[in-house]
Write an enzyme that holds these catalytic residues in place. Structure first.
Site, PDB file in Angstrom:
ATOM      1  N   HIS A 117      -8.741  -2.622   8.444  1.00 23.47           N
ATOM      2  CA  HIS A 117      -8.977  -3.990   8.911  1.00 23.47           C
ATOM      3  C   HIS A 117     -10.018  -3.979  10.027  1.00 23.47           C
ATOM      4  CE1 HIS A 117      -4.966  -4.062   7.106  1.00 23.47           C
ATOM      5  NE2 HIS A 117      -5.178  -5.331   6.856  1.00 23.47           N
ATOM      6  N   LYS A 149      -7.101  -0.964   0.425  1.00 29.61           N
ATOM      7  CA  LYS A 149      -7.253  -2.336   0.931  1.00 29.61           C
ATOM      8  C   LYS A 149      -8.281  -2.342   2.061  1.00 29.61           C
ATOM      9  CE  LYS A 149      -4.589  -6.084   3.121  1.00 29.61           C
ATOM     10  NZ  LYS A 149      -3.291  -6.400   3.772  1.00 29.61           N
TER      11      LYS A 149
END
Length: 215
Positions: free
Chosen positions: A112, A139
């Site tokens: 992230h 991700k």
């Protein structure tokens, strides 16, 4: 699959929220919990659980030491959730992945960036590095400062199958919609949004219906 994000103070509240929603999966943001007792009550829902104990650096709700996070991951993995999410840059990544694979839980390895969307070359190298770790799903989530950032993040889908990639923020919503059609898992909010620009379950269903991708 659609994963509804569950934010709660206690396991009891988390279960109440799970029961109130109809979703393929439920991402339990365990870093939002204030009380970690009675984890065993989640066992009946384990096949639909994605357990995430997000670090503060990557958007977690509170500061937890690596030792505490590893302890909590170990306890949650005793109920064998379907997925466990751990950060690529985390020092406890290898230990969490080892325990997860031992109990049969699938691993989502995540990255992230709340500041920016790096250049495509940086994103591509990051994707390759993350894939080499052997996780079930990679991700990659970044912050969109302009519409062009969506294009860079969407391009990653050319090079990976088991990929979740999108931009956060109001300017990143188009990548979230694209991700909902090509990612193995799409994250939506139940009530309180866990990330900037996150769609609710109903918003996503309306969009997918319009696009002919209803779930």
């Amino acid at each position: 699959m659609i994963a509804t994000v569950i934010l709660a103070d206690s396991i009891k509240e988390a279960i109440e929220k799970i029961k109130s929603s109809s979703s393929d999966l439920y991402e339990l943001r365990a870093d939002s919990l204030k009380d970690y007792s009675k984890l065993e009550l989640l066992e009946p829902y384990s096949e639909k659980l994605v357990v995430t104990i997000r670090s503060k650096d990557e958007g977690g709700f509170k500061e937890l030491s690596d030792e505490k996070r590893l302890e909590l991951y170990s306890k949650f993995l005793e109920i064998k959730p379907r997925y466990v999410d751990v950060e690529f840059r985390s020092k406890i990544k290898d230990e969490v992945m080892e325990i997860a694979k031992r109990v049969g839980s699938r691993v989502i390895l995540s990255y992230h960036n709340f500041r920016e969307t790096p250049p495509f070359g940086v994103l591509y190298n990051l994707l390759e590095d993350m894939e080499s770790e052997g996780a079930d799903i990679v991700k990659i989530v970044t912050h969109a400062s302009s519409p062009k950032d969506n294009i860079r993040i969407i391009r990653l889908y050319e090079f990976a199958d088991n990929l979740i990639a999108f931009c956060m923020g109001s300017k990143g919503k188009i990548s979230r919609i694209f991700s909902s059609m090509y990612s193995p898992i799409t994250y939506v909010a139940l009530d309180k949004k866990a990330a900037p620009g996150q769609l609710t379950l109903e918003e996503l269903r309306v969009i997918l219906k319009i696009l002919g991708e209803g779930r």
